[in-house]
Design a protein around this motif. Structure first.
Motif, PDB file in Angstrom:
ATOM      1  N   ALA A  22      -2.203   1.462  -2.989  1.00 24.01           N
ATOM      2  CA  ALA A  22      -2.375   0.991  -1.375  1.00 24.01           C
ATOM      3  C   ALA A  22      -3.259  -0.220  -1.231  1.00 24.01           C
ATOM      4  CB  ALA A  22      -3.012   2.380  -0.709  1.00 24.01           C
ATOM      5  N   ALA A  23      -4.299  -0.368  -2.038  1.00 29.36           N
ATOM      6  CA  ALA A  23      -5.181  -1.538  -1.921  1.00 29.36           C
ATOM      7  C   ALA A  23      -4.263  -2.938  -2.273  1.00 29.36           C
ATOM      8  CB  ALA A  23      -6.383  -1.606  -2.725  1.00 29.36           C
ATOM      9  N   ARG A  28      -1.192  -7.579  -0.129  1.00 24.46           N
ATOM     10  CA  ARG A  28       0.157  -8.294   0.076  1.00 24.46           C
ATOM     11  C   ARG A  28       0.550  -8.326   1.212  1.00 24.46           C
ATOM     12  NH1 ARG A  28       2.080 -11.629  -4.346  1.00 24.46           N
ATOM     13  NH2 ARG A  28       1.144 -10.782  -6.191  1.00 24.46           N
ATOM     14  N   GLY A  29      -0.029  -7.729   2.281  1.00 16.53           N
ATOM     15  CA  GLY A  29       0.461  -7.807   3.714  1.00 16.53           C
ATOM     16  C   GLY A  29       1.519  -6.806   3.975  1.00 16.53           C
ATOM     17  N   LEU A  30       1.731  -5.833   2.945  1.00 15.30           N
ATOM     18  CA  LEU A  30       2.762  -4.558   3.420  1.00 15.30           C
ATOM     19  C   LEU A  30       1.964  -3.419   3.932  1.00 15.30           C
ATOM     20  CD1 LEU A  30       4.636  -4.928  -0.067  1.00 15.30           C
ATOM     21  CD2 LEU A  30       5.065  -5.755   2.038  1.00 15.30           C
ATOM     22  N   ASP A  31       2.555  -2.755   4.628  1.00 20.34           N
ATOM     23  CA  ASP A  31       1.985  -1.519   5.124  1.00 20.34           C
ATOM     24  C   ASP A  31       2.236  -0.373   4.442  1.00 20.34           C
ATOM     25  OD1 ASP A  31       1.328   0.324   6.970  1.00 20.34           O
ATOM     26  OD2 ASP A  31       3.327   0.399   7.973  1.00 20.34           O
ATOM     27  N   LEU A  68     -11.147  -4.993  -1.024  1.00 23.24           N
ATOM     28  CA  LEU A  68     -10.955  -4.332   0.365  1.00 23.24           C
ATOM     29  C   LEU A  68     -12.444  -3.672   0.307  1.00 23.24           C
ATOM     30  CD1 LEU A  68      -8.944  -3.317   2.128  1.00 23.24           C
ATOM     31  CD2 LEU A  68      -8.658  -1.244   0.956  1.00 23.24           C
ATOM     32  N   LEU A  69     -13.118  -3.115  -0.428  1.00 22.51           N
ATOM     33  CA  LEU A  69     -14.306  -2.623  -0.260  1.00 22.51           C
ATOM     34  C   LEU A  69     -15.544  -3.624   0.063  1.00 22.51           C
ATOM     35  CD1 LEU A  69     -14.256  -0.104  -3.253  1.00 22.51           C
ATOM     36  CD2 LEU A  69     -14.555   0.580  -0.869  1.00 22.51           C
ATOM     37  N   ALA A  70     -15.388  -4.766  -0.472  1.00 30.07           N
ATOM     38  CA  ALA A  70     -16.665  -5.863   0.003  1.00 30.07           C
ATOM     39  C   ALA A  70     -17.130  -5.870   1.217  1.00 30.07           C
ATOM     40  CB  ALA A  70     -16.217  -7.190  -0.683  1.00 30.07           C
ATOM     41  N   PRO A  95     -15.052   6.089  -0.901  1.00 29.77           N
ATOM     42  CA  PRO A  95     -15.411   4.758  -0.304  1.00 29.77           C
ATOM     43  C   PRO A  95     -13.965   4.010   0.079  1.00 29.77           C
ATOM     44  CG  PRO A  95     -17.192   5.192  -1.704  1.00 29.77           C
ATOM     45  CD  PRO A  95     -16.298   6.240  -2.004  1.00 29.77           C
ATOM     46  N   LEU A  96     -13.343   4.054  -0.989  1.00 31.87           N
ATOM     47  CA  LEU A  96     -11.925   3.300  -1.090  1.00 31.87           C
ATOM     48  C   LEU A  96     -10.820   3.880  -0.050  1.00 31.87           C
ATOM     49  CD1 LEU A  96     -10.037   0.909  -1.855  1.00 31.87           C
ATOM     50  CD2 LEU A  96      -9.558   2.251  -4.036  1.00 31.87           C
TER      51      LEU A  96
END
Length: 458
Positions: A22-23, A28-31, A68-70, A95-96
């Motif tokens: 998912a990340a 990549r801009g994909l849903d 994504l977490l940053a 958390p992710l």
């Protein structure tokens, strides 16, 4: 994936590899839409939260996930430390999942995947149709979700292999289910500790999970007199039985085998080799394992079966999958991981090319991609989903590029792991020996017992 679609890529499973998928899709801009059958992220990992991994934090955090977490203020754990499963969940996986927000849905069990309006037999217009994913929610409600592509990262945790040496449950295995476990025991739990303390327990299997269980029971024996493990192996003990030891490039993985070896050497475990289980019987309130040739392992109180895991393919039955007939892994991947052909834990890094199927835009990733093959590393799964996400986004150069170097086990040779089809085994090869009780094994130096213990997947 058909360009211009506004449908999501559906990911099955919110474990380490599903969340990483998912990340990467998000990057990549994909849903992405992740469906998790359990009530929280990484439900399966939580079940072995007491087990320490043999990979360090540096090998357990996916780069796209860290990106994504940053922004959330997440702090990366010490890269050199070895987390337990519960640490992995609490400090990274949950958390992710939280960072992914409503892209992750819990209590959503996938019960079927198909092409919309097309069963498995229909060719006409098949590839133009989206996928329909059948979902049953925790409250009993059913739903149909339409998706552009499907990434199955549901793993193999819920389908452990049985004790029977023919791949089927041994006679009596189900009848004595209350005394047969398929998990590494959490001896920190008082109820679990009481179950094994002062008792004789058979440990069936010879991979990392079996090593971990043997080491744990050996520690328990120090505090609880009468505790003893009977280690059931289908083959004999050779130089590679205990893994790569100090030659393993993942030191904690090598330490697992040496800890099991120490348990045998110091008399806290007895190895019974050449024992292929056919039946589980009860005599006088205690259990007996009976081998195919009539030998008996008697006076047992408990049995722990750690003979590997298998993929659940039932909900994919309407898809056209290309799977190896033995390993149940994708056909192009199977030769790289086939334990009948090699005894190296190293697998050539691979991606979408090896994970594709006749059914376009369906990919099995993570442990499920390995089918029945052993020794999966989280970093392998992260590379898989990086490549698959690049492919779905149309970046085929990135999808083909290899961005991973895997560590070696230190157990390599020309012969296969399984000269006989013993999916419980994790190294070496030899002819099937006579049943032998082995009180002592001579060889490598045993490491400090504080070395990390781990399950066979990470």
């Amino acid at each position: 994936m058909n360009p211009g679609t506004d449908l999501p890529v559906l990911v099955i499973g919110a474990g380490p590899i599903g969340l990483a998928a998912a990340a990467h899709l998000t990057d990549r801009g994909l849903d992405a839409l992740v469906l998790e059958a359990g009530p929280a992220a990484a439900t399966s990992v939580r079940e072995w939260g007491h087990v320490r991994l043999f990979s360090t934090w540096a090998e357990l955090v996916d780069p796209a996930a860290e990106k994504l977490l940053a922004p959330t203020g997440w702090t990366r754990p010490d890269p050199a430390a070895y987390p337990a499963g519960a640490d992995w969940v609490g400090q990274y996986l949950q958390p992710l999942a939280d960072a992914l927000g409503d892209k992750v849905r819990y209590g959503a069990r996938v019960t079927g995947v198909a092409r919309a309006g097309r069963d498995r037999a229909v060719d006409s217009g098949r590839e133009e149709q989206p996928f329909t994913v059948h979902v049953r929610h925790a409250d009993g409600r059913e739903e149909r979700i339409t998706a552009a592509a499907v990434i199955d990262a549901s793993g193999t945790w819920n389908t452990p292999a049985p004790a029977g040496s023919d791949g089927l449950p041994a006679l009596g295995e189900h009848a004595h289910a209350d005394r047969v476990s398929y998990r590494i025991p959490d001896l920190g739990d008082p109820a679990v500790r009481a179950r094994y303390a002062g008792r004789r327990t058979a440990v069936v299997g010879s991979g990392a999970s079996a090593f971990t269980a043997l080491a744990a029971l050996a520690d328990l024996a120090e505090a609880e007199p009468g505790t003893h493990a009977v280690w059931i192996l289908r083959r004999g003990i050779t130089g590679s039985t205990f893994g790569g030891g100090t030659a393993d490039q993942l030191p904690a993985r090598g330490a697992l085998g040496l800890a099991a070896k120490a348990a045998v050497e110091n008399g806290r475990a007895t190895a019974l080799t050449g024992f292929r289980i056919a039946a589980v019987e009860q005599e006088g309130g205690r259990l007996t394992l009976v081998s195919e040739d009539g030998h008996r392992a008697e006076d047992l109180d408990e049995v722990i079966v750690l003979t590997g895991l298998r993929p659940d393919l039932t909900f994919l039955s309407e898809l056209r999958l290309g799977l190896d007939e033995r390993l149940q892994a994708p056909i192009a991947l199977a030769p790289l991981i086939d334990p009948n052909q090699h005894s190296c834990g190293t697998v050539y890094p691979h991606g979408v090319a090896e994970l594709s199927h006749p059914e376009q835009d369906v990919h099995l990733v993570g442990m499920k991609s390995y089918g029945r093959a052993p020794t999966f590393l989280a970093m392998t799964g992260y590379e898989q989903v990086r490549s698959v996400a690049a492919h779905l986004a149309g970046d085929h150069d990135a999808a083909r590029r290899v961005e991973l170097t895997l560590p070696e086990t230190g157990v390599c040779g020309g012969a296969g792991l399984y000269d006989q089809p013993d999916t419980q085994d994790a190294g070496g090869c030899c002819a099937a020996p006579a049943v032998t009780a082995v009180p002592v094994v001579i060889g490598l130096t045993v490491p400090d017992r504080e070395a990390p213990a781990a399950d066979g997947c990470c």
